[in-house]
Design a protein around this motif. Structure first.
Motif, mmCIF file in Angstrom:
data_model
loop_
_atom_site.group_PDB
_atom_site.id
_atom_site.type_symbol
_atom_site.label_atom_id
_atom_site.label_comp_id
_atom_site.label_asym_id
_atom_site.label_seq_id
_atom_site.Cartn_x
_atom_site.Cartn_y
_atom_site.Cartn_z
ATOM 1 N N ASP A 165 6.898 1.257 -1.723
ATOM 2 C CA ASP A 165 5.874 1.496 -0.689
ATOM 3 C C ASP A 165 5.571 2.993 -0.600
ATOM 4 O O ASP A 165 4.413 3.398 -0.476
ATOM 5 N N HIS A 166 6.602 3.812 -0.701
ATOM 6 C CA HIS A 166 6.392 5.264 -0.624
ATOM 7 C C HIS A 166 5.657 5.775 -1.863
ATOM 8 O O HIS A 166 4.721 6.575 -1.768
ATOM 9 N N GLU A 214 1.278 -6.745 -0.983
ATOM 10 C CA GLU A 214 1.174 -5.901 0.194
ATOM 11 C C GLU A 214 1.341 -6.814 1.399
ATOM 12 O O GLU A 214 0.550 -7.735 1.592
ATOM 13 N N SER A 215 2.406 -6.588 2.149
ATOM 14 C CA SER A 215 2.624 -7.460 3.307
ATOM 15 C C SER A 215 2.109 -6.756 4.549
ATOM 16 O O SER A 215 2.392 -5.582 4.788
ATOM 17 N N VAL A 216 1.318 -7.483 5.295
ATOM 18 C CA VAL A 216 0.701 -6.918 6.491
ATOM 19 C C VAL A 216 1.322 -7.572 7.713
ATOM 20 O O VAL A 216 1.295 -8.792 7.856
ATOM 21 N N THR A 217 1.932 -6.737 8.541
ATOM 22 C CA THR A 217 2.530 -7.238 9.782
ATOM 23 C C THR A 217 1.978 -6.428 10.935
ATOM 24 O O THR A 217 1.174 -5.514 10.730
ATOM 25 N N GLY A 218 2.443 -6.748 12.144
ATOM 26 C CA GLY A 218 2.011 -5.990 13.315
ATOM 27 C C GLY A 218 2.353 -4.519 13.181
ATOM 28 O O GLY A 218 1.683 -3.651 13.745
ATOM 29 N N ALA A 219 3.405 -4.227 12.402
ATOM 30 C CA ALA A 219 3.860 -2.843 12.257
ATOM 31 C C ALA A 219 3.075 -2.085 11.191
ATOM 32 O O ALA A 219 3.320 -0.904 10.967
ATOM 33 N N GLY A 220 2.156 -2.770 10.502
ATOM 34 C CA GLY A 220 1.369 -2.098 9.466
ATOM 35 C C GLY A 220 1.496 -2.793 8.127
ATOM 36 O O GLY A 220 2.087 -3.863 8.032
ATOM 37 N N ALA A 221 0.927 -2.165 7.101
ATOM 38 C CA ALA A 221 0.946 -2.753 5.764
ATOM 39 C C ALA A 221 1.994 -2.054 4.903
ATOM 40 O O ALA A 221 2.118 -0.833 4.947
ATOM 41 N N ASN A 222 2.741 -2.830 4.167
ATOM 42 C CA ASN A 222 3.761 -2.272 3.290
ATOM 43 C C ASN A 222 3.727 -2.953 1.935
ATOM 44 O O ASN A 222 3.579 -4.171 1.856
ATOM 45 N N TRP A 223 3.904 -2.145 0.895
ATOM 46 C CA TRP A 223 4.021 -2.712 -0.441
ATOM 47 C C TRP A 223 5.450 -3.162 -0.699
ATOM 48 O O TRP A 223 6.396 -2.496 -0.308
ATOM 49 N N ARG A 224 5.555 -4.309 -1.368
ATOM 50 C CA ARG A 224 6.865 -4.804 -1.806
ATOM 51 C C ARG A 224 6.723 -5.234 -3.261
ATOM 52 O O ARG A 224 5.633 -5.598 -3.709
ATOM 53 N N ALA A 225 7.824 -5.191 -3.978
ATOM 54 C CA ALA A 225 7.774 -5.612 -5.371
ATOM 55 C C ALA A 225 9.116 -6.219 -5.752
ATOM 56 O O ALA A 225 10.152 -5.891 -5.171
ATOM 57 N N GLY A 226 9.069 -7.139 -6.696
ATOM 58 C CA GLY A 226 10.306 -7.777 -7.125
ATOM 59 C C GLY A 226 10.198 -8.224 -8.565
ATOM 60 O O GLY A 226 9.097 -8.358 -9.113
ATOM 61 N N GLY A 227 11.341 -8.431 -9.180
ATOM 62 C CA GLY A 227 11.323 -8.876 -10.569
ATOM 63 C C GLY A 227 12.632 -9.512 -10.972
ATOM 64 O O GLY A 227 13.667 -9.356 -10.309
#
Ligand SMILES: [Zn+2]
Length: 327
Positions: free
Chosen positions: A46-47, A179-192
């Motif tokens: 996300d950063h 990109e997950s969007v919640t009440g706290a804002g949008a954050n990128w996540r990734a997995g593999g």
């Protein structure tokens, strides 16, 4: 670049639902002679994506490349760097991800914002060009590079080709970014997820999944029979869904249990990952020393200084041109 062999004793315990981010979990499925890793990236990716403010299609691809780099780079022993780099004619002309063992990740992409509107397929993001994986283990070890042609096949398939051609290890990779969007804002996540077939028994030493080459004239190409264990492992790995790889509530252990519980899966010590650029004032000074005095003069800005922005982390540093000319 294979997954390290199991080093710990076997111990059965309940599957953990603790789901930390920025962690790589190595595992093995011994009955299938399979080893692998699961990576889940949260704040680190996300950063990296947030500091560059990439448009979503570019961010997703950089995120995928970061996951792939972590999956491959965490197999390095001790010191060393694993680098993924693309150069191609697509929207994203260049993409670089560095993993510095044991845990530092950084990435950037160069892209053409004017072509964003034209992009309607993911294959056009990279276009045609090449993808290079470079392993640099420092001074005494040799540098190794594997290159795969990019022809619109995407990073997962390019990784499979790399393992077939360069490493000759049957390998399957899955990558997901959201990109997950919640009440706290949008954050990128990734997995593999990466699974590799590394048979220990002579019965399974057949090199499945590898190109046998061209047969002599008049000879039929050999039929390659794949080991049942690898067929099963590939099939199980293919059932994993993108949303499972990026779900912050689904632990890596739970994910592995879903995939392999019928065979039994062992997990090993998790490894942390953090976004961390290794740029420094000293490193950039040395880079500037490599230019000719005329080239350095051309870099001087209106304020009389040479300004340098790190492409990876966007850190901006200013240098006094006189510091170089005195030498
Ligand atoms: Zn930097």
């Amino acid at each position: 670049m294979s997954t390290p062999p199991p080093s710990q004793g076997s111990l059965s315990r309940p599957v953990s639902d603790h789901s930390p981010d920025d962690v790589v979990l190595p595992f093995s499925v011994e009955p299938l002679d399979v080893r692998g890793r699961v990576v889940r990236l949260g704040p680190s990716v996300d950063h990296i994506l947030g500091q560059h403010k990439y448009p979503p299609p570019v961010a997703r691809l950089v995120g995928e490349a970061a996951v792939l780099t972590v999956l491959l780079g965490t197999s390095l022993k001790m010191e060393g760097r694993f680098q993924l780099q693309t150069r191609s004619d697509g929207l994203i002309g260049m993409l670089v991800v560095d993993f510095d063992a044991p845990d530092r990740l950084r990435a950037f992409a160069r892209y053409d914002p004017e072509r964003l509107a034209e992009i309607d397929a993911e294959t056009e993001l990279l276009g045609k060009g090449h993808l290079a994986f470079t392993i640099d283990q420092g001074n005494e070890m040799s540098r190794y590079q594997g290159v795969v042609a990019l022809e619109g096949q995407g990073l997962e398939e390019a990784a499979h080709q790399y393992f077939r051609q360069s490493e000759q290890i049957p390998t399957r990779v899955r990558l997901a970014v959201a990109e997950s969007v919640t009440g706290a804002g949008a954050n990128w996540r990734a997995g593999g997820l990466m699974v590799q077939f590394l048979p220990t028994s002579p019965d399974r030493q057949r090199q499945v999944d590898l190109d046998p080459g061209n047969p002599p004239p008049g000879v039929a190409a050999p039929v390659q029979e794949e080991d049942d264990a690898w067929t099963e492992a590939k099939l199980l790995a293919s059932t994993i869904e993108d949303h499972e790889l990026v779900d912050p509530m689904l632990s890596s252990e739970r994910l592995l249990y879903r995939l392999f519980h019928e065979r039994g899966v062992k997990v090993f010590e998790p490894q942390g990952v953090r976004d961390s650029c290794r740029c420094s004032r000293e490193g950039i000074t040395n880079m500037l020393k490599g230019f000719s005095p005329q080239e350095r003069r051309d870099m001087i800005g209106d304020n009389g200084k040479i300004g340098v922005t790190c492409e990876f982390c966007s850190a901006f540093r200013e240098f006094d041109p006189q510091d170089f000319d005195e030498e």
